[in-house]
Design an enzyme around this catalytic site. Structure first.
Site, PDB file in Angstrom:
ATOM      1  N   ASP A 153       0.835  -1.201   0.000  1.00  0.00           N
ATOM      2  CA  ASP A 153       0.000   0.000   0.000  1.00  0.00           C
ATOM      3  C   ASP A 153       0.874   1.257   0.000  1.00  0.00           C
ATOM      4  O   ASP A 153       2.090   1.196   0.254  1.00  0.00           O
ATOM      5  CB  ASP A 153      -0.873  -0.032   1.258  1.00  0.00           C
ATOM      6  CG  ASP A 153      -2.163   0.749   1.126  1.00  0.00           C
ATOM      7  OD1 ASP A 153      -2.279   1.537   0.162  1.00  0.00           O
ATOM      8  OD2 ASP A 153      -3.044   0.595   1.991  1.00  0.00           O
ATOM      9  N   ASP A 185     -10.725   1.944  -3.268  1.00  0.00           N
ATOM     10  CA  ASP A 185     -11.300   1.684  -1.946  1.00  0.00           C
ATOM     11  C   ASP A 185     -12.819   1.655  -2.022  1.00  0.00           C
ATOM     12  O   ASP A 185     -13.476   1.233  -1.074  1.00  0.00           O
ATOM     13  CB  ASP A 185     -10.879   2.785  -0.962  1.00  0.00           C
ATOM     14  CG  ASP A 185      -9.534   2.481  -0.338  1.00  0.00           C
ATOM     15  OD1 ASP A 185      -9.068   1.332  -0.441  1.00  0.00           O
ATOM     16  OD2 ASP A 185      -8.936   3.399   0.251  1.00  0.00           O
TER      17      ASP A 185
END
Ligand code: DGJ
Length: 742
Positions: free
Chosen positions: A480, A550
């Site tokens: 990430d 997301d």
């Protein structure tokens, strides 16, 4: 797929069955772009494509009575200050302060295959028959520098890749202030510019606009390749071109740092496209004997609309950009605990979630953020890559063993490029941030960027993470990156080289990826950046899948995945079924629709299955079984076709068809229900016209019927909207399997 040099005319012709690219050497020794488009028959001389005429206010760059003017010529690599007043591809500051250069043709090489650009990511060939490379060297005598324009043409794809390399041999140093990877000039301005732009949770929406005189561009200056805002891709399409017809030119930049893709239309209607590292935040010092390699631009030509352009990118990126163990493999069905627990978990809770996932047939459990240091919220812990023993008493090695004992593979989340100030790492190395001395250090999500332009920082992080990977049983890493770069300055670089920091940072990221993928070749890497803020071809070279967004709401995902599919193969798109109400938009969509959309990606779950009803759990089991049966077709073998655009109406549809045209899966989705509406005909693509197919509505196999390919493609699959009522109306979807029976 030859590259031919016509000595008499001083022209290079790169061509295959689909595309031609023609370059000439001009009277002043610089390179001219004569033609780029549909394949032309080769011939000795294309000089009739050259335009030259007397105009007033024209600056001429050859002795009288010559008329050559750089402003009215289509150039391969325009440089600053020549009488061409448009935006150049190159600007070099020299010791005497001058920025005037004169690179003239020196020689050329035609190479079988395609040289690697390592450490930069790039497309490649597996054997030399797959493509040829032309390298044209130009030389500037005064500064004693070579510039190599490199072009690869693939045999089986309408693809030309471009990059530029500099080799400085002069005694005095020079500074590259702008060094783009490629420039192409078109004869006219009759184009629409298509781009993929958005923001967090709405990444890569399709936007287009008619080209106008002047500059129109997309760019990224935040340290990622455009972040969630602009993807490093642009297409120029003819105004009448659609999904399946018309001319389209794609430009995709294989890089993960700052970029600029720009069109400039002159007042003489010519369109210049330049693509490369954004010059605003870049400069690079070259001393004698040093070289600089620009990243690659991948140019795709299609005379059959946007879908053909996308399919070309998909095939190329799937086969010749992605690498390693997972390139040709269907991906494991995973369950990720992020939306199930956020930071609030312990080992017992995790094992409980994993157990239920195993019961559903899931293959890989992924432990997301919160497992390390004192990471109980997003204020602290980043940089301390050792397990939080209060949450996980036996550490990652113990947990990974327990998960494997359940019959699942184990995956782990990391964010290696970042640090929180509340961390041991920061306390030990406060000078390892990307930050300018004496200036405020901007924060985002309470975290800071580690200075990956410094080798000692990358070395340190590598040792920390490699230790965990060596000690535990880890099959997957989610890498990430949750903030953009600010105050770009490195305390490890001398003042004159501060312009190099952002590029060196990305080289550091690539270096860490290279070391980890080489030491752990079996691990499946998924890149991520607050969702899909680093979905770029550079990343795909190292990590063959990317968390798309997301935003896991099924309705939102239609747009995000549709836009992403303009360039990126669906096997690269991380896509999960999550809980309702959705955590980003608070919308409730049927679990069938959430799966029907997530199937067209890597597929997985992002929720605690223990919280589902028995009926939903049964449905999940069926979904997992379906994906196991069809993922080879969807992810590895099939071509992707966009059928109905969520950007244009209430409905979305897309489809995958196997190479042999024997199998297909098609998805139809409606946003809002329509009352008492007419039937719809879903015209599918890619089938064999005279092939007889079974059309199976996946959750109602009793409705199976047979039809020929031409009936399904030109007449369509009839869809009774009442069918959608029975599936909940709003946000309902249908999934069809189409199988050849003769
Ligand atoms: C952002 C990612 O996109 C999410 O999936 C999740 O991993 C969080 N970061 C964790 O902090």
């Amino acid at each position: 797929m030859p590259i031919i040099y016509h000595e008499q005319a001083k022209e290079f012709h790169l061509f295959n069955d689909e595309v031609s690219y023609i370059i000439g050497i001009m009277e002043n020794g610089q390179m001219e772009n004569l033609y780029y488009g549909k394949a032309l028959r080769d011939r000795e001389d294309f000089s009739h494509f050259h335009e030259e005429t007397m105009r007033s206010q024209m600056s001429v760059c050859v002795p009288e009575p010559g008329l050559l003017s750089m402003h009215y010529t289509r150039q391969e690599y325009p440089v600053y200050g020549t009488g061409d007043y448009k935006s150049p591809a190159l600007c070099i500051r020299q010791e005497d302060g001058s920025r005037i250069t004169n690179f003239v043709y020196k020689d050329y090489k035609i190479l079988k295959g395609k040289p690697s650009l390592a450490p930069l990511p790039a497309t490649y060939v597996e054997d030399d028959g797959e493509g040829d490379t032309l390298e044209i060297t130009l030389h500037d005598d005064k500064i004693n520098t070579d510039m190599v324009l490199s072009y690869t043409i693939y045999k089986d794809y309408p693809v030309i890749t471009r990059n530029t390399r500099f080799l400085h041999k002069g005694e005095s140093s020079i500074v590259l202030e702008k060094a783009m990877s490629a420039c192409v000039e078109f004869l006219d301005m009759d184009f629409e510019m298509v781009q993929l732009s958005g923001a967090w949770a709405r990444e890569r929406y399709v936007k287009s606009r008619r080209l106008e005189m002047g500059i129109q561009s997309i760019y990224g200056m935040n340290g990622t390749c455009g972040g969630a805002e602009h993807n490093p891709f642009m297409a120029l399409k003819r105004p009448d071109a659609g999904e399946y017809n018309g001319e389209v030119y794609g430009f995709s930049f294989v890089y993960s740092g700052n970029f600029l893709i720009q069109t400039e239309v002159s007042t003489f209607d010519m369109t210049r496209v330049t693509a490369g590292i954004h010059p605003e935040s870049f400069s690079w010092v070259l001393q004698k004997g040093e070289s600089f390699q620009t990243p690659e631009t991948v140019m795709v030509y299609s005379d059959q609309g946007l879908n053909k352009m996308s399919q070309t990118y998909h095939r190329l990126y799937r086969k010749r950009l992605m690498r390693g163990t997972w390139r040709d493999k269907a991906r494991p069905i995973l369950l990720n605990n992020w939306e199930a627990t956020y930071f609030d978990f312990n080992e017992e809770k995790i094992l409980n979630i994993a157990k239920k996932a195993k019961e559903a047939g899931v293959e890989l459990f992924v432990l997301d953020d919160g497992w390390f240091g004192v990471r109980n919220d997003d204020y602290r812990g980043l940089g301390d890559w050792y397990a939080n023993l209060e949450k996980l008493p036996e550490g990652i090695s113990g947990l990974s063993r327990k998960i494997e004992d359940m019959g699942l593979k184990f995956g782990l989340w990391v964010e290696l490029e970042m640090v929180n100030k509340d961390s041991d790492l920061y306390r030990q190395h406060p000078d390892w941030l990307v930050a300018a001395p004496g200036r405020f250090e901007s924060h985002a999500r309470h975290q800071h960027v580690l200075d990956f332009s410094r080798k000692e920082v990358v070395d340190y992080i590598y040792e920390m993470i490699a230790k965990i990977l060596r000690e535990s049983s880890i099959s997957y890493i989610k890498w990430d990156m949750n903030r953009y770069m600010t105050e770009p300055y490195s305390r490890g670089a001398e003042p004159a080289r501060q312009g190099e920091v952002m590029h060196r940072y990305i080289l550091g990221v690539y270096d860490l990826y290279t070391r980890l993928t080489e030491e752990f070749p079996e691990i499946l890497f998924e890149s991520c950046a607050s969702g899909g803020a680093r979905f770029d071809p550079g990343m795909l070279y190292f990590a063959p899948q990317t968390w798309t967004s997301d935003d896991t709401d099924a309705n939102e995902r239609t747009k995000i995945q549709y836009g992403t599919s303009y360039v990126y193969p669906i096997v690269a798109m991380g896509s999960h079924v999550s809980a309702v109400p959705n955590h980003q938009v608070f919308r409730k969509t049927p679990i069938s629709t959430r799966a029907n959309i997530a199937y067209f990606g890597t597929f997985g779950y992002e929720l605690d299955l223990n919280l589902l009803s028995d009926q939903e759990m049964e449905e999940v089991k069926k979904q997992v079984a379906f994906m196991k049966e069809y993922r080879e077709l969807i992810q590895v073998d099939g071509d992707f076709f966009r059928l109905l655009s969520p950007f244009e109406g209430n409905d979305t549809a897309w489809q995958v068809v196997s190479q042999d045209k024997k199998q297909s899966v098609a998805m139809f989705y409606q946003k809002l229900n329509k009352v008492n509406a007419s039937w719809l005909r879903l015209k599918v693509k890619g089938l064999q016209e005279d092939g007889l197919y079974q059309v199976i509505l996946v959750d109602e196999p009793a409705k199976t019927y047979e039809a020929y390919g031409d009936e399904l493609m030109y007449g369509g699959i009839p869809i009774d909207r009442m069918e959608l009522n029975r599936r909940g109306g709003d946000f309902a979807s249908l999934l069809f399997v189409i199988k050849k029976v003769n």
